[in-house]
Design an enzyme around this catalytic site. Structure first.
Site, PDB file in Angstrom:
ATOM      1  N   ASN A   1     -11.338   6.275   2.705  1.00 34.74           N
ATOM      2  CA  ASN A   1     -10.946   6.259   1.439  1.00 34.74           C
ATOM      3  C   ASN A   1     -11.849   5.189   0.669  1.00 34.74           C
ATOM      4  O   ASN A   1     -13.026   5.629  -0.088  1.00 34.74           O
ATOM      5  CB  ASN A   1      -9.482   6.121   0.911  1.00 34.74           C
ATOM      6  CG  ASN A   1      -8.564   7.234   1.603  1.00 34.74           C
ATOM      7  OD1 ASN A   1      -9.122   8.344   1.417  1.00 34.74           O
ATOM      8  ND2 ASN A   1      -7.111   6.883   1.886  1.00 34.74           N
TER       9      ASN A   1
ATOM     10  N   GLY B   1      -7.788  -1.970  -3.577  1.00 39.73           N
ATOM     11  CA  GLY B   1      -7.213  -3.127  -3.920  1.00 39.73           C
ATOM     12  C   GLY B   1      -6.867  -4.138  -2.654  1.00 39.73           C
ATOM     13  O   GLY B   1      -6.542  -5.194  -2.899  1.00 39.73           O
TER      14      GLY B   1
ATOM     15  N   ILE C   1      -7.331   0.672   9.344  1.00 38.24           N
ATOM     16  CA  ILE C   1      -7.828   1.795  10.606  1.00 38.24           C
ATOM     17  C   ILE C   1      -8.085   1.170  12.066  1.00 38.24           C
ATOM     18  O   ILE C   1      -7.706   1.765  12.976  1.00 38.24           O
ATOM     19  CB  ILE C   1      -9.218   2.300   9.906  1.00 38.24           C
ATOM     20  CG1 ILE C   1      -8.904   3.221   8.811  1.00 38.24           C
ATOM     21  CG2 ILE C   1      -9.960   3.244  11.201  1.00 38.24           C
ATOM     22  CD1 ILE C   1     -10.528   3.777   8.173  1.00 38.24           C
TER      23      ILE C   1
ATOM     24  N   GLU D   1      -0.158  -2.328  -6.742  1.00 33.66           N
ATOM     25  CA  GLU D   1      -0.906  -1.468  -7.615  1.00 33.66           C
ATOM     26  C   GLU D   1      -0.131  -0.317  -7.900  1.00 33.66           C
ATOM     27  O   GLU D   1      -0.516   0.101  -9.078  1.00 33.66           O
ATOM     28  CB  GLU D   1      -1.999  -1.086  -6.394  1.00 33.66           C
ATOM     29  CG  GLU D   1      -3.215  -1.588  -6.472  1.00 33.66           C
ATOM     30  CD  GLU D   1      -4.437  -1.305  -5.441  1.00 33.66           C
ATOM     31  OE1 GLU D   1      -4.776  -1.996  -4.980  1.00 33.66           O
ATOM     32  OE2 GLU D   1      -4.311  -0.020  -5.068  1.00 33.66           O
TER      33      GLU D   1
ATOM     34  N   GLY E   1       0.959  -1.092   0.123  1.00 29.35           N
ATOM     35  CA  GLY E   1      -0.147   0.006  -0.036  1.00 29.35           C
ATOM     36  C   GLY E   1       0.913   1.076   0.064  1.00 29.35           C
ATOM     37  O   GLY E   1       2.116   1.132  -0.109  1.00 29.35           O
TER      38      GLY E   1
END
Lengths: 504, 504
Positions: B384, B388, B364, B294, B269
């Site tokens: 958000n 993915g 989170i 990604e 990420g």
């Protein structure tokens, strides 16, 4: 003298009693057993093992093992071992009531897994070593190949990974099962994985038998015992209503061109709702259907017999006694219409997404946003397990969940403000059907989903309370993407625990 | 006169101003825009469209559209349209603060999706028709092929599905991007899907350009504007501590033979923790690494420069201004080390499972059983989106989640009794890392997971309250598979909403 089911002389020489074989399993071992939904599980060795455990416990000695299987098994395995308090750790799925009680009393560690991941994770190694495999087979060929039984499950992996193998050769299983299986030997650990070359549900990509080096076999036990075949519960009015809504929806999808007239490969859970849907498909306007699923249940067999279903691919049978007798009496006729595969193939995300399955599963509860709890009653008490529902729901072309809108004579609403446990996130839940109606959630944002689920799926008795909660959440929520009142979201569950009903 | 970036005469003749192009988009339309994490999004037409919306609203006329993108975009797109209150419906991901506010005030419907599923679901048809595509490209070849920009996202699908196409040709994008992309044209709807022939992250299976019939192009707009490149936030002490725990764990996995010394394809990420991990890998004892991810963020570029990372496959860049300048100044050198693919390929479950990715994502909050909330603050306010993370976490060889153990100066614990929203079920969460330590949850049953997470991941200030809850849940739960007190499980979130802290 070994039976004609054991054509390999070296293995015939290893025939032992169930008690002798069970004596090869000792305290602390990890044992991989065959079995998937009450089909093809070992029936003699686990009972003998349970007796040894009870004797050890009576003598004040410890005796517990870790048990890996395909999915659920039968009372002679999960029931017997759980009754003997002989299971320290269990994966990946259980539906045995005695084992369930032990798990929910905190007496057994239960690792509830996606069924497609069991074999690859066993290869990864973090689950530890597999000491012994106990696998039921239909027979042994003259060159030592193993003819699978009524389920395939994880047997290939247990046979490959175990240090020692105990085979149960069950002559009750129909010899005509030979050739019905498709055992794919092309899996590997990364970086050596390659595409699985299956592009149609009716395709064979493997071989009909298991490989197993004869010198790994430490005992062969002959049995003649039936699979556990649970009697069929006829669909009730709610099941028929659910099936009706779903069949109308599928017909509509065909009508608007979003599904072919033969639908797409069907996956169906078990139970009377699933059977009502499958039976309903007999009279529905779809032809040449095909199934790519986990288990062949009664309704699937009926659908095959009707000629509407062309063939079914699965990893196991899960039949009532009547249906099992029907299959057994006429196995030859089903030979080209059924393929049983390892569960890592029947449930593989790669294949489910490629084939584009229409996935139909049950649930315990869904919330107003379409998050689904398939496993934990009141968030904590496990019913069975996630099984293959996650493999299918996330990768399906169309992911459908079905349930009566209430349980316990209306004391429990299947539609709640907030699920007490999540197995399927709202992104993986496209359609929810109850006897009240069907909510098509595809493309809807959370607040839109809530409106649809309350209006179409909730029982009328619970709709006002759901609307009241949603309206108050709209006013008091931290944010309004998925309005929620944390202090109250699970109050219905607490109320049920305290008072026996979710009604206020 | 058209720029040298537009080598096709017919398309050069379609050059229009952004205002003229925006006038082709009308109220109620569905618009597919390019853009993924602030790279490769259209920069002129959306601003002109927002101006038209504002003018319409000022005149009392309605003007809102449905917006589909790759993922997040830039202020010139999501920010401008949200400010103009011009978005009725948005998918599949957003990180723009103005749009986020509108979503969380209930003024915009936001369909938060798995990024791998956007293109196939657009083809399925239930999302409705796509009226216009607005796609940034780097250039147009003489035969009308489109050279992709700094992200690929869903552009192939928007170009194929839209009735009309508006191209933004952005000369700010480096011409040397040409050849870096791999656009796979082998996807289909079932029953016509076939295996995706990718078996290594560095393999090319498609072509470097998009196809688009020139007569579908309704306007070409020339731009010269930078991508939104967010400044880099240097990793803090917590990020370094998290990276340290994780790198020790990976080294241990290599040591015991569960990972090769080159690891397996990395997915990461974005954010300062991810960057700390990637930077930490420069000095770690792994060689010849590869990434299948990604986005290419700063840390990935550093790792490439170090020679430790052999190449990276992604769908977009997500770089700081400094890193973007570095890449731009030396694009030729990165040419063979970077591949940008459609997001349905970069995030495809089939490929993630086949390649065996090591997946590292933020969260989170996680609960004591390892269920993860990646999206909804206090269960309701979207941050958000799932992006993915679900594609990777469920299919990864190793699924890792990372977070500081607290937020808001300790007022929020990242480890809670029960997640207020679930994006990743415990089955898909194998490792959780905080600055406190790392919990390896593989093969653990729920009660074992709770012990590990509280001991290794929770902040010491919150450990007593978590242990107290768990002990009381063991006494008062409906079942003990995943002990829980529904009436209290989300009390920490309600307390934060009421008092500004989860502390009691």
């Amino acid at each position: 003298m070994a039976s004609d089911r054991i054509a390999h002389a070296g293995l015939a020489a290893k025939c032992r009693s169930a008690e002798e074989a069970a004596a090869m399993i000792t305290d602390g071992m990890t044992v991989g057993m065959s079995g998937f939904t009450g089909a093809g599980y070992p029936k003699a060795v686990p009972i003998a093992l349970a007796a040894r455990m009870t004797a050890a416990h009576d003598a004040g000695d410890p005796f517990r093992v870790k048990v890996w299987t395909g999915a659920s098994t039968g009372p002679e395995l999960d029931g017997a071992l759980a009754k003997a308090d002989g299971v320290e750790f269990r994966l990946p799925y259980n539906s045995d009531p005695i084992a369930r009680e032990r798990i929910n009393r905190g007496e057994m560690q239960y690792f509830d897994m996606h069924l497609s991941q069991v074999a690859p994770m066993a290869w990864q190694g973090f689950l530890g070593e597999l000491d012994v495999a106990v696998v039921e087979v239909t027979g042994i060929t003259s060159d030592g190949q193993l003819i699978p039984s009524a389920s395939v499950g994880n047997n290939k992996t247990w046979l490959d990974r175990a240090k020692g193998v105990i085979l149960e050769v069950n002559r009750w299983q129909n010899a005509a099962l030979e050739g019905m299986h498709d055992i794919y030997y092309g899996t590997a650990l990364p970086p050596h994985r390659v595409p699985i070359p299956l592009v149609r549900a009716d395709q064979r990509i493997g071989q009909p038998t298991f490989r197993c080096a004869p010198d790994k076999v430490i005992a062969v036990v002959e049995t003649d015992a039936p699979d556990r075949n649970a009697p069929f519960t006829p669909p009730d009015a709610a099941a028929h209503a659910i099936a009706g809504h779903l069949l109308d929806f599928l017909a509509h999808e065909v009508h608007v061109g979003r599904l072919p007239a033969s639908l797409l490969p069907l996956q169906s859970g078990v139970g009377n709702i699933a059977n009502a849907v499958l039976t309903g498909l007999i009279d529905a306007p779809f032809e040449n259907m095909i199934a790519y699923t986990e288990v062949i249940q009664d309704g699937m067999l009926d659908l095959l017999d009707s000629g509407k279903l062309r063939m079914a691919s699965a990893t196991a049978f899960s039949l009532s006694p009547d249906a099992a007798a029907r299959l057994n009496a006429d196995m030859g006729r089903y030979h080209d219409k059924l393929i049983l595969r390892p569960q890592e193939i029947s449930n593989h995300p790669e294949l489910i997404r490629r084939l584009g399955c229409v996935s139909m599963n049950g649930l315990i509860e869904a919330d107003i946003y379409g998050n689904v709890n398939s496993t934990h009653v009141m968030g904590s008490r496990i019913q069975n397990g996630i099984g293959g529902s996650g493999d299918f729901a996330r990768n399906a072309y169309l992911s459908i969940f079905m349930t009566p809108s209430t349980a316990k004579q209306g004391a429990i609403s299947a539609i709640v403000p907030h699920v007490s446990h999540t197995d399927h996130i709202n992104q993986d839940v496209q359609v929810i059907v109850t006897e009240q109606g069907l909510a098509d959630l595809r493309g809807l944002a959370p607040r839109q989903r809530a409106e649809a689920i309350i209006a179409h799926c909730a029982h009328p008795d619970y709709r006002p309370a759901l609307r009241d909660y949603f309206a108050r959440a709209m006013a008091g929520s931290f944010g309004l993407q998925s309005p929620m009142l944390p202090g109250e979201a699970l109050a219905w569950h607490q109320r049920y625990m305290d008072s026996g009903t979710m009604r206020s």
